[in-house]
Write an enzyme that holds these catalytic residues in place. Structure first.
Site, mmCIF file in Angstrom:
data_model
loop_
_atom_site.group_PDB
_atom_site.id
_atom_site.type_symbol
_atom_site.label_atom_id
_atom_site.label_comp_id
_atom_site.label_asym_id
_atom_site.label_seq_id
_atom_site.Cartn_x
_atom_site.Cartn_y
_atom_site.Cartn_z
ATOM 1 N N THR A 222 44.089 46.488 -12.772
ATOM 2 C CA THR A 222 44.039 45.666 -13.981
ATOM 3 C C THR A 222 44.526 44.245 -13.706
ATOM 4 O OG1 THR A 222 46.265 46.399 -14.597
ATOM 5 C CG2 THR A 222 44.408 47.631 -15.532
ATOM 6 N N GLU A 240 51.645 56.697 -12.702
ATOM 7 C CA GLU A 240 51.759 57.912 -13.517
ATOM 8 C C GLU A 240 50.698 58.932 -13.105
ATOM 9 O OE1 GLU A 240 51.885 54.730 -14.978
ATOM 10 O OE2 GLU A 240 54.055 54.972 -14.891
ATOM 11 N N THR A 296 53.652 51.214 -7.370
ATOM 12 C CA THR A 296 52.399 50.440 -7.358
ATOM 13 C C THR A 296 52.603 48.960 -7.694
ATOM 14 O OG1 THR A 296 51.955 51.061 -9.640
ATOM 15 C CG2 THR A 296 50.961 52.431 -7.923
ATOM 16 N N ASN A 316 57.325 52.057 -10.858
ATOM 17 C CA ASN A 316 58.097 53.292 -10.850
ATOM 18 C C ASN A 316 57.618 54.261 -9.772
ATOM 19 O OD1 ASN A 316 55.810 53.333 -12.935
ATOM 20 N ND2 ASN A 316 56.092 55.491 -12.480
ATOM 21 N N ASP A 361 60.579 54.521 -15.780
ATOM 22 C CA ASP A 361 59.381 53.679 -15.709
ATOM 23 C C ASP A 361 59.740 52.200 -15.845
ATOM 24 O OD1 ASP A 361 56.732 52.866 -15.539
ATOM 25 O OD2 ASP A 361 56.316 53.228 -17.657
ATOM 26 N N LYS A 388 60.885 45.046 -16.848
ATOM 27 C CA LYS A 388 60.954 46.006 -17.949
ATOM 28 C C LYS A 388 62.381 46.418 -18.299
ATOM 29 C CE LYS A 388 56.668 48.744 -17.912
ATOM 30 N NZ LYS A 388 56.234 50.142 -17.672
ATOM 31 N N TRP A 450 53.716 42.929 -18.975
ATOM 32 C CA TRP A 450 52.813 42.042 -18.225
ATOM 33 C C TRP A 450 52.583 40.703 -18.918
ATOM 34 C CZ3 TRP A 450 48.890 40.208 -20.990
ATOM 35 C CH2 TRP A 450 48.587 40.902 -22.176
ATOM 36 N N VAL A 600 48.747 49.228 -23.656
ATOM 37 C CA VAL A 600 49.409 50.526 -23.774
ATOM 38 C C VAL A 600 50.142 50.697 -25.106
ATOM 39 C CG1 VAL A 600 51.575 49.862 -22.631
ATOM 40 C CG2 VAL A 600 50.806 52.231 -22.552
ATOM 41 N N CYS A 666 46.510 63.793 -24.747
ATOM 42 C CA CYS A 666 45.806 62.922 -25.701
ATOM 43 C C CYS A 666 46.602 61.694 -26.141
ATOM 44 C CB CYS A 666 45.414 63.719 -26.949
ATOM 45 S SG CYS A 666 44.764 65.363 -26.602
ATOM 46 N N HIS A 670 45.309 58.211 -27.827
ATOM 47 C CA HIS A 670 45.132 58.403 -29.276
ATOM 48 C C HIS A 670 46.437 58.339 -30.042
ATOM 49 C CE1 HIS A 670 40.829 59.120 -29.048
ATOM 50 N NE2 HIS A 670 41.063 59.829 -27.959
ATOM 51 N N MET A 708 36.087 58.749 -22.820
ATOM 52 C CA MET A 708 36.604 60.055 -23.225
ATOM 53 C C MET A 708 35.909 61.130 -22.384
ATOM 54 S SD MET A 708 38.456 61.955 -25.293
ATOM 55 C CE MET A 708 38.437 63.743 -25.482
HETATM 56 CA CA CA Z 1 54.836 52.092 -14.591
#
Ligand code: CA
Length: 744
Positions: A222, A240, A296, A316, A361, A388, A450, A600, A666, A670, A708
């Protein structure tokens, strides 16, 4: 859809439009004058450029205009051509400070929309545009690239890398992209599915493409690439999802891999790729490599031309909980660290770990700013980061020494950082050992993520978009890695927002956001602007004594850089999260920002995200100038579908099973406890709840092109039915609270 058709039509006119733009651009005509005259102009440019404050556009002697003709010298000397924004943070030091001051604290009230450009995606928009010699290049969600005339918004070309929709299952945080890089006539984009692509800046045609990941692993990209000395630097995400972090350098002309640096050790039976990994392996225990390791490099990369070093931020470990990742403890190097590497070889130089043995995280992937600061009477070459974990770090970037570290907002996981050891002093709460969830602040969204911060060397302040949102961490009884779900290694049910009204209200009452002007020398706030909720936009600092920031509530705003006084606001119709830029074309200054709610926070945080404002996603580029008179089209009214109230014969045990499965599989998209933040479908309102469509989507993958996928490899029909029972339970529950009439 009408936007999409328009884009396709304009695309075919690309070359003609570009050619006509070249003819109209006086800068380009200058490129066609005789060699002798060109040399004179070139020397004059060099002379003028040496005068501080003299703004000159670069003219290449004897050459015709080449779009995106960016090189090392131009970026290093970016202050000589402040009308351009040639790399992600404008300059290699990533300060996001524009020397332009036509728009300033005296006249910003006259700022209006110059043009806008609607996009054909409805997901989060996080890109910072690049502007070179009158052309703007940027990405949208799904890693699509656009080149526009920066003065008019006219489309020159667009490029769709056709990311497969089903790759979205590997993305923790929406199908976002944070932008392109420009170098030597090419535009570089890294795609969600792990490709690095070089495009011809003139036409948008692909020059080369290379796969930077193992397609059998769950990597995503990203972040925006960075260019230095002909090398394209790119990392990836997936902390993750069981991946091993690394950063790679590719030859910008050929796409050939120059080097790769892994951030965490692999299987210790095999040879280590670098000496530092042999040392790092001693800080791990158990079979960490089988889970990937993490660490990462999903966002932060900065190049330091003075020291010829790269700095990367790492994320993380996998999973979040160190108990499952490295059961006998250890710092788990080089996770959650800032690492310096030699640009030429990718060799390790130094590192500083912010969160030894991270369990929360707390990525160190947030943008890093390089500056020379006067600290205790000494000029120090520093690197600054507000990651973070809520602590603002100032490091000596020549050697990685920690100069200072102070929390920039409320935190309860640490009482501060020990400057002697460089380690955080953890509170009793931090390691969430007990039977009850530990309410830790900040949570995985981060006190800052970010959204880029900026630094104004005149005020000496950094401008940080701060999130105040905690999280309930609890260890689950066991951990088993999944292939179709994020692997957090925490109890995802315990993390959910409780539904008893009193507890819920108390938790929601703690969720806030703010814009903080942080003095990195004194390590304290100079001023603060309170926001109703988190996930506001990246910031831009300008020589006009201004700070620009978008808000999650749907505005784009300007503040006095020295005092924080609010000077201007524009109703953007949607959240503005991305980093704004300033540039100039033909003597006119513009401020541009990409708008569009997502990422997110609205995907995963559920009702907590409502604190920020319940905006919709309208994805578009917004560009402003003094006296701009353009209006946005009126917003189409839309109403939320009602909660689906249905009979629910499932047993409490089935609903509880459905809850665990929902929170595992989910909730990441969602929304926590089945409440959508408004970007992706709210399943409580879904018509698919009532018939077999539910199974066709969940198990057959009928909506795979939209991200999905089919979950049939890990979920049975009974599982899918249990999830449905839970969603119906939640819809009925919330309908009762909201007084919506029940039909049964
Ligand atoms: Ca992370």
């Amino acid at each position: 859809m009408s936007d999409f058709r328009e884009t396709a039509k304009q695309s075919s006119l690309t070359c003609d439009l570009h050619a006509s733009m070249q003819l109209q651009n006086p800068k380009l005509q200058r490129g066609r004058i005789s060699r002798l005259l060109a040399l004179t102009v070139f020397l004059a440019v060099i002379f003028l450029a040496a005068i501080p404050g003299c703004h000159q556009t670069r003219v290449a002697p004897g050459s015709t205009f080449n779009p995106a003709d960016v090189n090392e010298s131009r970026i290093i000397n970016a202050d000589r051509e402040p009308g351009n924004w040639m790399t992600y943070g404008r300059t290699y030091d990533e300060q996001r400070f524009s020397p332009l001051n036509q728009i300033n604290d005296q006249d910003v009230s006259q700022l209006g929309l110059a043009w806008y450009y609607d996009l054909d995606t409805h997901r989060g928009q996080e890109a910072t545009p690049i502007v070179v010699d009158g052309v703007m290049y940027f990405t949208s969600a799904w890693s699509k690239v656009f080149a526009l005339n920066a003065a008019t918004g006219q489309l020159l070309w667009s490029y769709d890398p056709k990311v497969p929709g089903n790759w979205a299952i590997n993305a923790c945080c929406d199908v976002v992209n944070r932008g392109v890089a420009a170098w030597n006539g090419k535009i570089f984009v890294a795609t969600l599915d792990g490709r690095l692509i070089a495009l011809d800046a003139k036409t948008g045609r692909r020059v080369w493409e290379t796969l930077t990941i193992d397609p059998n692993s769950r990597y995503t990209i990203t972040g925006a690439p960075r260019l230095a000395k002909g090398k394209v630097i790119i990392g990836n995400g997936g902390g993750e999802f069981g991946v091993r972090g690394y950063v790679s350098a590719y030859d910008s002309e050929t796409g050939k891999l120059a080097w790769r640096f892994y951030t965490v050790p692999g299987d210790p039976v095999k040879p280590f790729e670098s000496p530092i990994l042999q040392k790092a392996a001693k800080t791990w225990s158990g079979d960490w490599w089988k889970l990937g390791g993490g660490g990462t490099v999903w966002n932060a990369i900065a190049y330091d031309p003075e020291l010829d070093q790269l700095y990367i931020g790492t994320g993380n470990g996998t999973p979040w909980s160190e108990k499952f990742r490295s059961p006998k403890g250890g710092d788990n190097l080089l996770t959650c660290s800032i690492v310096a590497l030699k640009l030429k070889s990718g060799e390790y130089v130094w590192h500083y770990q912010e969160d030894p043995g991270d369990a929360w995280d707390f990525d160190a992937d947030e943008d890093m700013i390089l500056a020379d600061l006067n600290i205790d009477g000494r000029i120090r070459k520093v690197l600054m980061q507000a990651p973070k974990n809520g602590v603002f770090y100032v490091l000596d970037r020549t050697n990685g020494e920690l100069i200072s570290a102070k929390p920039y907002t409320f935190v309860n996981w640490t009482s501060g950082v020990d400057l002697k050891t460089g380690r955080p002093v953890e509170t009793a709460l931090a390691r969430y050992q007990g039977p009850n969830p530990a309410p830790i602040v900040p949570g995985p969204v981060g006190a800052h993520s970010w959204q880029p911060m900026s630094y104004n060397p005149v005020t000496g302040l950094t401008y940080i978009p701060v999130n105040d949102a905690g999280f309930k961490y609890k260890l689950p009884a066991s951990f088993e890695a999944k292939k179709l779900a994020p692997n957090y290694g925490i109890d995802v049910v315990a993390a959910g927002l409780p539904q008893d009204p009193k507890t819920k209200k108390a938790i929601l009452g703690t969720v806030k956001g703010k814009l903080v002007a942080w003095d990195p020398v004194r390590q304290r706030a100079a001023w603060t602007v309170e926001r109703p909720g988190p996930w506001n936009g990246g910031t831009l600092a300008t020589a006009g004594n201004l700070v620009f920031e978008g808000t999650a509530g749907g505005n784009f705003e300007a503040y006095r850089a020295d005092s924080g006084a609010k000077l201007w606001s524009f109703a953007a119709q949607t959240a503005v999260m991305a980093g704004p830029v300033a540039y100039e074309v033909d003597g006119q200054q513009y401020v541009a920002v990409l708008a569009g709610w997502g990422g997110v926070f609205p995907l995963a945080a559920g009702e907590v995200s409502f604190a920020s404002g319940r905006v919709r996603n309208l994805s578009r580029m917004l560009v402003f100038k003094l006296g701009g008179k353009v209006s946005l089209p009126p917003m189409r009214t839309s109403e939320l579908l009602p909660l689906t109230v249905l009979p629910n014969p499932a047993s409490p045990a089935t609903i509880r099973r459905g809850e665990r499965l929902f929170q595992t599989y989910c909730a990441g998209c969602h929304g926590d406890v089945a409440v959508s933040g408004g970007v992706l479908p709210d399943l409580r309102r879904s018509s698919a709840l009532t018939d077999d469509t539910w199974f066709e989507i969940v198990l057959r993958g009928d909506l795979q092109s939209e991200g999905m996928v089919s979950f049939s490899k890990e979920l049975s029909r009974e599982d899918a039915a249990a999830i449905r029972s839970y969603v119906i339970f939640r819809g009925n529950q919330d309908a009762r609270v909201q007084g919506q009439v029940q039909r049964h």
